[in-house]
Design a protein around this motif. Structure first.
Motif, short mmCIF file in Angstrom:
data_model
loop_
_atom_site.label_atom_id
_atom_site.label_comp_id
_atom_site.label_asym_id
_atom_site.label_seq_id
_atom_site.Cartn_x
_atom_site.Cartn_y
_atom_site.Cartn_z
N ARG A 50 8.25 22.25 -6.21
CA ARG A 50 9.55 22.46 -5.56
C ARG A 50 10.57 21.42 -6.04
O ARG A 50 11.73 21.74 -6.30
CB ARG A 50 9.40 22.40 -4.04
CG ARG A 50 8.93 23.70 -3.42
CD ARG A 50 9.14 23.68 -1.92
NE ARG A 50 8.24 22.73 -1.29
CZ ARG A 50 7.01 23.01 -0.84
NH1 ARG A 50 6.54 24.25 -0.96
NH2 ARG A 50 6.26 22.10 -0.28
N ALA A 51 10.12 20.18 -6.16
CA ALA A 51 11.04 19.12 -6.61
C ALA A 51 11.47 19.35 -8.06
O ALA A 51 12.65 19.21 -8.40
CB ALA A 51 10.36 17.76 -6.47
N VAL A 52 10.52 19.74 -8.91
CA VAL A 52 10.84 19.95 -10.32
C VAL A 52 11.76 21.14 -10.52
O VAL A 52 12.75 21.08 -11.27
CB VAL A 52 9.55 20.12 -11.15
CG1 VAL A 52 9.87 20.52 -12.59
CG2 VAL A 52 8.75 18.83 -11.15
N THR A 53 11.48 22.25 -9.83
CA THR A 53 12.31 23.45 -9.97
C THR A 53 13.72 23.21 -9.41
O THR A 53 14.71 23.73 -9.95
CB THR A 53 11.67 24.65 -9.27
OG1 THR A 53 11.32 24.28 -7.91
CG2 THR A 53 10.42 25.09 -9.99
N ALA A 54 13.83 22.42 -8.33
CA ALA A 54 15.15 22.09 -7.81
C ALA A 54 15.94 21.26 -8.82
O ALA A 54 17.14 21.46 -9.02
CB ALA A 54 15.02 21.33 -6.49
N ARG A 55 15.26 20.34 -9.50
CA ARG A 55 15.91 19.54 -10.52
C ARG A 55 16.34 20.41 -11.71
O ARG A 55 17.41 20.22 -12.29
CB ARG A 55 14.94 18.44 -10.99
CG ARG A 55 15.65 17.24 -11.61
CD ARG A 55 14.66 16.18 -12.05
NE ARG A 55 13.67 15.90 -11.05
CZ ARG A 55 12.36 15.84 -11.27
NH1 ARG A 55 11.89 16.10 -12.48
NH2 ARG A 55 11.51 15.57 -10.32
N TYR A 83 2.29 22.17 -4.93
CA TYR A 83 3.43 22.98 -4.49
C TYR A 83 4.66 22.10 -4.27
O TYR A 83 5.78 22.44 -4.68
CB TYR A 83 3.10 23.72 -3.19
CG TYR A 83 2.10 24.83 -3.33
CD1 TYR A 83 1.86 25.44 -4.55
CD2 TYR A 83 1.38 25.27 -2.22
CE1 TYR A 83 0.94 26.44 -4.68
CE2 TYR A 83 0.45 26.29 -2.34
CZ TYR A 83 0.22 26.87 -3.56
OH TYR A 83 -0.69 27.87 -3.69
N SER A 84 4.47 20.97 -3.58
CA SER A 84 5.61 20.10 -3.28
C SER A 84 6.21 19.52 -4.56
O SER A 84 7.44 19.41 -4.70
CB SER A 84 5.17 18.97 -2.34
OG SER A 84 4.15 18.19 -2.96
N LYS A 85 5.35 19.18 -5.52
CA LYS A 85 5.85 18.67 -6.80
C LYS A 85 6.61 19.76 -7.55
O LYS A 85 7.65 19.50 -8.17
CB LYS A 85 4.68 18.16 -7.63
CG LYS A 85 5.10 17.44 -8.90
CD LYS A 85 3.90 16.89 -9.65
CE LYS A 85 4.33 16.20 -10.92
NZ LYS A 85 3.17 15.68 -11.70
N LYS A 129 -0.14 19.56 -2.63
CA LYS A 129 0.56 18.51 -3.37
C LYS A 129 1.24 19.08 -4.62
O LYS A 129 2.36 18.69 -4.98
CB LYS A 129 -0.44 17.42 -3.76
CG LYS A 129 0.18 16.19 -4.38
CD LYS A 129 -0.86 15.12 -4.64
CE LYS A 129 -0.23 13.87 -5.26
NZ LYS A 129 -1.25 12.82 -5.52
N GLU A 160 19.50 22.35 -10.86
CA GLU A 160 20.72 21.53 -10.91
C GLU A 160 21.24 21.39 -12.33
O GLU A 160 22.44 21.33 -12.57
CB GLU A 160 20.43 20.13 -10.33
CG GLU A 160 20.23 20.14 -8.82
CD GLU A 160 19.88 18.77 -8.30
OE1 GLU A 160 19.77 17.83 -9.13
OE2 GLU A 160 19.69 18.62 -7.09
N SER A 214 7.82 30.21 -9.41
CA SER A 214 8.66 29.01 -9.37
C SER A 214 9.07 28.55 -10.76
O SER A 214 10.15 27.97 -10.93
CB SER A 214 7.93 27.88 -8.64
OG SER A 214 6.73 27.56 -9.32
#
Length: 234
Positions: free
Chosen positions: A224-229, A220-222, A218, A232, A179
């Motif tokens: 995912r949010a950081v890599t999506a940001r 993993y979810s964090k 927890k 972008e 990730s």
């Protein structure tokens, strides 16, 4: 009498025009005498000349547990360093160090340090296909920290923290690597991260959360949010 009146050219006008021409020529000649000389063109210095005409050296120590792996894949390290980066490399068996030296035909002065970082990354435990990226790219770094730098743990608490970092079968470590586009080596209580500056920061934050006791879900979810940001931004 009228036929004898013919317009005669004005001598003063001719004299003035000739005088202006001579003054103009004088100005041109005077101006050309003050033109600055052509700028000299120098050939760029070679890496050997930039170092003062003397070869530069680097030495990388070989830990005891990396001596046998180094013997097995020596040619995989030697080939890109010698043939592509134009750097001399040898193994000093007495001092147990890999010695690197610049050559006359070394194209860039930074190649010597890149090769030293490449060999050092292998000594830390990175695979050659991963460490060789240090030779190809400019913005890659290796960062090292210890678990005790984040939280003081001893005994079984330290063992459980190392287990949380790796996950079952290395699943957690692989998830963080994929990730964040980094490579992670967990050597006892030391952690080595290879990647770009921003990616190292994201991976380090995830590892620190695991060390402090956060559950893997927890983290993993964090991630995912950081890599999506990050996706972008680029």
């Amino acid at each position: 009498m009228d036929t004898e009146l013919v317009e005669q050219p004005q001598p003063m006008a001719v004299e003035q025009s000739s005088l202006q021409a001579t003054v103009g020529e004088a100005k041109i000649e005077h101006g050309t005498s003050k033109i600055a000389p052509m700028k000299p063109k120098f050939e760029p210095l070679t890496a050997y000349e930039m170092s003062g005409g003397r070869p530069e050296f680097r030495k990388v120590s070989v830990p005891a547990h990396r001596y046998t792996p180094l013997k097995k894949i020596w040619m995989e390290i030697y080939t890109p360093v010698y043939e592509q980066m134009k750097i001399d490399i040898r193994m000093n068996l007495k001092t147990r160090k890999v010695e690197l030296k610049s050559r006359l035909d070394t194209p860039e002065i930074g190649n010597l340090q890149k090769c030293a970082d490449f060999v050092h990354a292998f000594m830390l435990g990175f695979d050659v296909p991963d460490a060789i990226a240090l030779l190809r790219l400019d913005d890659l770094y290796v960062e090292t920290f210890e678990i005790k730098d984040v939280k003081t743990l001893q005994g079984e608490h330290l063992s459980r923290a190392i287990g949380r970092l790796s996950g079952k079968g290395g699943k957690t470590k692989f998830a963080i690597e994929n990730s964040t586009r980094t490579r992670i080596v967990i050597a006892d209580s030391k952690i080595h991260i290879l990647g770009s500056f921003l990616n190292i920061k994201v991976a380090r934050d995830a590892l620190c959360s695991l060390i402090l006791g956060s559950p893997a879900g927890k983290v993993y979810s964090k991630l995912r949010a950081v890599t999506a940001r990050m996706a972008e931004k680029f």
